[in-house]
Design an enzyme around this catalytic site. Sequence first.
Site, PDB file in Angstrom:
ATOM      1  CG  LEU A 106      -2.667  -2.404  -0.636  1.00 26.81           C
ATOM      2  CD1 LEU A 106      -2.421  -1.128   0.185  1.00 26.81           C
ATOM      3  CD2 LEU A 106      -1.474  -2.729  -1.419  1.00 26.81           C
ATOM      4  N   GLY A 143      -6.614  -3.583  -2.827  1.00 28.52           N
ATOM      5  CA  GLY A 143      -5.379  -3.246  -3.653  1.00 28.52           C
ATOM      6  C   GLY A 143      -5.661  -4.258  -5.013  1.00 28.52           C
ATOM      7  CG  ASN A 175     -12.680  -5.459   0.657  1.00 27.66           C
ATOM      8  OD1 ASN A 175     -11.608  -4.528   0.041  1.00 27.66           O
ATOM      9  ND2 ASN A 175     -12.678  -6.270   0.972  1.00 27.66           N
ATOM     10  CD  GLU A 176     -10.052   0.000  -0.226  1.00 33.91           C
ATOM     11  OE1 GLU A 176     -11.004  -0.396  -0.983  1.00 33.91           O
ATOM     12  OE2 GLU A 176      -8.839  -0.164  -0.995  1.00 33.91           O
TER      13      GLU A 176
HETATM   14  C1  LIG Z   1      -5.721   4.540   3.990  1.00 33.51           C
HETATM   15  C2  LIG Z   1      -5.394   3.250   3.413  1.00 33.51           C
HETATM   16  C3  LIG Z   1      -6.173   2.640   2.933  1.00 33.51           C
HETATM   17  C4  LIG Z   1      -5.814   1.405   1.837  1.00 33.51           C
HETATM   18  C5  LIG Z   1      -5.449   0.323   2.381  1.00 33.51           C
HETATM   19  C6  LIG Z   1      -5.684  -1.039   2.101  1.00 33.51           C
HETATM   20  C7  LIG Z   1      -6.111  -1.455   1.032  1.00 33.51           C
HETATM   21  C8  LIG Z   1      -6.332  -3.073   0.642  1.00 33.51           C
HETATM   22  O1  LIG Z   1      -5.728  -3.574  -0.236  1.00 33.51           O
HETATM   23  S1  LIG Z   1      -6.553  -3.785   2.367  1.00 33.51           S
HETATM   24  C9  LIG Z   1      -6.501  -5.573   2.052  1.00 33.51           C
HETATM   25  C10 LIG Z   1      -8.143  -5.843   1.510  1.00 33.51           C
HETATM   26  N1  LIG Z   1      -7.981  -7.214   1.337  1.00 33.51           N
HETATM   27  C11 LIG Z   1      -9.110  -8.076   1.812  1.00 33.51           C
HETATM   28  O2  LIG Z   1     -10.121  -7.755   2.437  1.00 33.51           O
HETATM   29  C12 LIG Z   1      -8.863  -9.630   1.444  1.00 33.51           C
HETATM   30  C13 LIG Z   1      -8.966 -10.489   2.634  1.00 33.51           C
HETATM   31  N2  LIG Z   1      -8.945 -11.851   2.338  1.00 33.51           N
HETATM   32  C14 LIG Z   1      -9.859 -12.563   1.960  1.00 33.51           C
HETATM   33  O3  LIG Z   1     -11.150 -12.059   1.612  1.00 33.51           O
HETATM   34  C15 LIG Z   1      -9.497 -13.859   1.474  1.00 33.51           C
HETATM   35  O4  LIG Z   1      -8.244 -14.301   2.218  1.00 33.51           O
HETATM   36  C16 LIG Z   1      -9.658 -14.232  -0.056  1.00 33.51           C
HETATM   37  C17 LIG Z   1     -10.822 -14.263  -0.472  1.00 33.51           C
HETATM   38  C18 LIG Z   1      -8.518 -13.129  -0.822  1.00 33.51           C
HETATM   39  C19 LIG Z   1      -8.786 -15.658  -0.169  1.00 33.51           C
HETATM   40  O5  LIG Z   1      -9.344 -16.462   0.554  1.00 33.51           O
HETATM   41  P1  LIG Z   1      -8.787 -18.031   0.944  1.00 33.51           P
HETATM   42  O6  LIG Z   1      -7.964 -18.659  -0.162  1.00 33.51           O
HETATM   43  O7  LIG Z   1      -9.660 -18.757   1.493  1.00 33.51           O
HETATM   44  O8  LIG Z   1      -7.697 -17.363   2.061  1.00 33.51           O
HETATM   45  P2  LIG Z   1      -7.606 -17.184   3.503  1.00 33.51           P
HETATM   46  O9  LIG Z   1      -8.866 -16.613   3.732  1.00 33.51           O
HETATM   47  O10 LIG Z   1      -7.447 -18.765   4.028  1.00 33.51           O
HETATM   48  O11 LIG Z   1      -6.521 -16.367   3.891  1.00 33.51           O
HETATM   49  C20 LIG Z   1      -5.080 -16.990   3.968  1.00 33.51           C
HETATM   50  C21 LIG Z   1      -4.560 -16.264   5.216  1.00 33.51           C
HETATM   51  O12 LIG Z   1      -4.002 -15.063   4.559  1.00 33.51           O
HETATM   52  C22 LIG Z   1      -4.587 -13.868   5.537  1.00 33.51           C
HETATM   53  N3  LIG Z   1      -4.961 -12.959   4.603  1.00 33.51           N
HETATM   54  C23 LIG Z   1      -5.839 -12.881   3.553  1.00 33.51           C
HETATM   55  N4  LIG Z   1      -5.681 -11.597   2.854  1.00 33.51           N
HETATM   56  C24 LIG Z   1      -4.903 -10.938   3.408  1.00 33.51           C
HETATM   57  C25 LIG Z   1      -4.381  -9.463   3.471  1.00 33.51           C
HETATM   58  N5  LIG Z   1      -5.052  -8.863   2.481  1.00 33.51           N
HETATM   59  N6  LIG Z   1      -3.583  -9.039   4.113  1.00 33.51           N
HETATM   60  C26 LIG Z   1      -3.109 -10.017   5.087  1.00 33.51           C
HETATM   61  N7  LIG Z   1      -3.370 -11.054   5.497  1.00 33.51           N
HETATM   62  C27 LIG Z   1      -4.342 -11.617   4.600  1.00 33.51           C
HETATM   63  C28 LIG Z   1      -5.914 -14.605   6.213  1.00 33.51           C
HETATM   64  O13 LIG Z   1      -5.970 -13.706   7.229  1.00 33.51           O
HETATM   65  C29 LIG Z   1      -5.155 -16.153   6.460  1.00 33.51           C
HETATM   66  O14 LIG Z   1      -4.417 -16.060   7.500  1.00 33.51           O
HETATM   67  P3  LIG Z   1      -4.043 -17.027   8.324  1.00 33.51           P
HETATM   68  O15 LIG Z   1      -5.145 -17.900   9.042  1.00 33.51           O
HETATM   69  O16 LIG Z   1      -2.878 -16.772   9.264  1.00 33.51           O
HETATM   70  O17 LIG Z   1      -3.410 -18.273   7.258  1.00 33.51           O
END
Ligand SMILES: CCCC/C=C\CC(=O)SCCNC(=O)CCNC(=O)[C@H](O)C(C)(C)COP(=O)(O)OP(=O)(O)OC[C@H]1O[C@@H](n2cnc3c(N)ncnc32)[C@H](O)[C@@H]1OP(=O)(O)O
Length: 206
Positions: A15, A60, A83-84
């Site tokens: 998400l 998500g 991984n929440e």
């Molecule tokens: C009570 C409610 C609970 C439930 C709530 C939530 C459930 C969820 O789904 S929480 C989301 C969990 N997701 C993550 O932890 C993923 C985090 N991201 C990563 O690990 C990496 O980005 C990924 C391995 C997916 C991809 O790696 P890369 O290709 O190297 O990408 P970047 O790291 O360069 O990311 C680009 C850019 O996107 C932003 N980002 C990444 N994931 C998210 C996300 N889920 N939400 C918002 N933004 C995200 C990241 O910060 C980078 O931002 P910028 O530096 O501004 O470009």
Amino acid sequence: MILTSGLQKVFCAGLDITEFYNPNPDRLSKFWTTLQDTWLSLYTTSFPTVSVINGHSPAGGCLFAMSCDYRVMVGPNYTIGLNETKLGIVAPKWFQDTMVAVIGQRKAEVSLTTGKMYTTDEALQIGLIDESLPDANSALKKGTQFLNNFQKISPWAYKMTKDISRQPTVQWLIDNKQKDLDFVIKYMQSPTVQKNLELYLQSLKK
Ligand SMILES: CCCC/C=C\CC(=O)SCCNC(=O)CCNC(=O)[C@H](O)C(C)(C)COP(=O)(O)OP(=O)(O)OC[C@H]1O[C@@H](n2cnc3c(N)ncnc32)[C@H](O)[C@@H]1OP(=O)(O)O
């Protein structure tokens, strides 16, 4: 139906965390209700579904993959998991129950509490995915082969069987949609949760 990604190395990054950071309650309410409805639709499809996980699949992303009938993942370099806890947040009951249905109570509890992201090999070993393939094309082929099994299965028998299997988790969310939403809205306004999300978002920035 095959669920996959057009990106190079991300199946689904989960998400959008920015929706939870300093949230507007009305917007978060629409966001969460849409998620609940989308998940209910995906988890109860009347047709077979396969996720071809061709990239990382945290939180998500893992939920959507687990909601399909079968999971084929490209290995060995990608990771998948709920991984929440690593974000300092809690996977809601229906996320957790979806995982329990796939890998069982004990493995799910360890996986959820540690927030572990599994490599493709590890995911295969614990049953989080069904097959591991070395590239996206062969994974897509495997996924299609799985779907072909259903040419010989009655659609009615398929749907009834899936409904019986998934009914407890589905019914819990249907009966508790508002309670689940209220929890998320309240929980996301907690200063501790907000601090955790701030730190996690900072850690993602390059
Ligand atoms: C009570 C409610 C609970 C439930 C709530 C939530 C459930 C969820 O789904 S929480 C989301 C969990 N997701 C993550 O932890 C993923 C985090 N991201 C990563 O690990 C990496 O980005 C990924 C391995 C997916 C991809 O790696 P890369 O290709 O190297 O990408 P970047 O790291 O360069 O990311 C680009 C850019 O996107 C932003 N980002 C990444 N994931 C998210 C996300 N889920 N939400 C918002 N933004 C995200 C990241 O910060 C980078 O931002 P910028 O530096 O501004 O470009």
